[in-house]
Design a protein around this motif. Sequence first.
Motif, PDB file in Angstrom:
ATOM      1  N   THR A  80     -32.564  56.189  24.098  1.00  0.00           N
ATOM      2  CA  THR A  80     -33.645  56.514  23.162  1.00  0.00           C
ATOM      3  C   THR A  80     -34.927  55.742  23.460  1.00  0.00           C
ATOM      4  O   THR A  80     -35.992  56.125  23.003  1.00  0.00           O
ATOM      5  N   MET A  81     -34.836  54.658  24.242  1.00  0.00           N
ATOM      6  CA  MET A  81     -36.012  53.864  24.584  1.00  0.00           C
ATOM      7  C   MET A  81     -36.641  54.287  25.916  1.00  0.00           C
ATOM      8  O   MET A  81     -37.681  53.759  26.298  1.00  0.00           O
ATOM      9  N   ALA A  82     -36.028  55.232  26.614  1.00  0.00           N
ATOM     10  CA  ALA A  82     -36.557  55.689  27.905  1.00  0.00           C
ATOM     11  C   ALA A  82     -37.810  56.532  27.690  1.00  0.00           C
ATOM     12  O   ALA A  82     -37.963  57.203  26.664  1.00  0.00           O
ATOM     13  N   ARG A  83     -38.711  56.473  28.672  1.00  0.00           N
ATOM     14  CA  ARG A  83     -39.957  57.229  28.588  1.00  0.00           C
ATOM     15  C   ARG A  83     -39.760  58.669  29.039  1.00  0.00           C
ATOM     16  O   ARG A  83     -38.920  58.960  29.881  1.00  0.00           O
ATOM     17  N   VAL A  84     -40.583  59.562  28.501  1.00  0.00           N
ATOM     18  CA  VAL A  84     -40.542  60.977  28.864  1.00  0.00           C
ATOM     19  C   VAL A  84     -40.941  61.122  30.331  1.00  0.00           C
ATOM     20  O   VAL A  84     -41.914  60.519  30.788  1.00  0.00           O
ATOM     21  N   GLY A  85     -40.172  61.913  31.087  1.00  0.00           N
ATOM     22  CA  GLY A  85     -40.467  62.179  32.482  1.00  0.00           C
ATOM     23  C   GLY A  85     -39.934  61.158  33.457  1.00  0.00           C
ATOM     24  O   GLY A  85     -40.026  61.350  34.667  1.00  0.00           O
TER      25      GLY A  85
END
Length: 69
Positions: free
Chosen positions: A4-9
């Motif tokens: 859930t803390m990962a960035r989009v893309g």
Amino acid sequence: MPLTMARVGEANTIKRIGGKAETRQFLENLGFVTGGVVTVVSEISGNMILNVKNSRIALGKDMANKIMV
């Protein structure tokens, strides 16, 4: 860190999958395996659309928190 803390893309490698055995088996059947690559396509209020093994999968915040990258 949880997915859930990962960035989009951003492509992330799955390090560990937590939860009960049946939860881990469910996520494994969807393609979330240790060492696999997952990319966040979009995120709205914690719910995520993910790209795993050339498939798009929607996961709720609770399930996404069990996947560590």
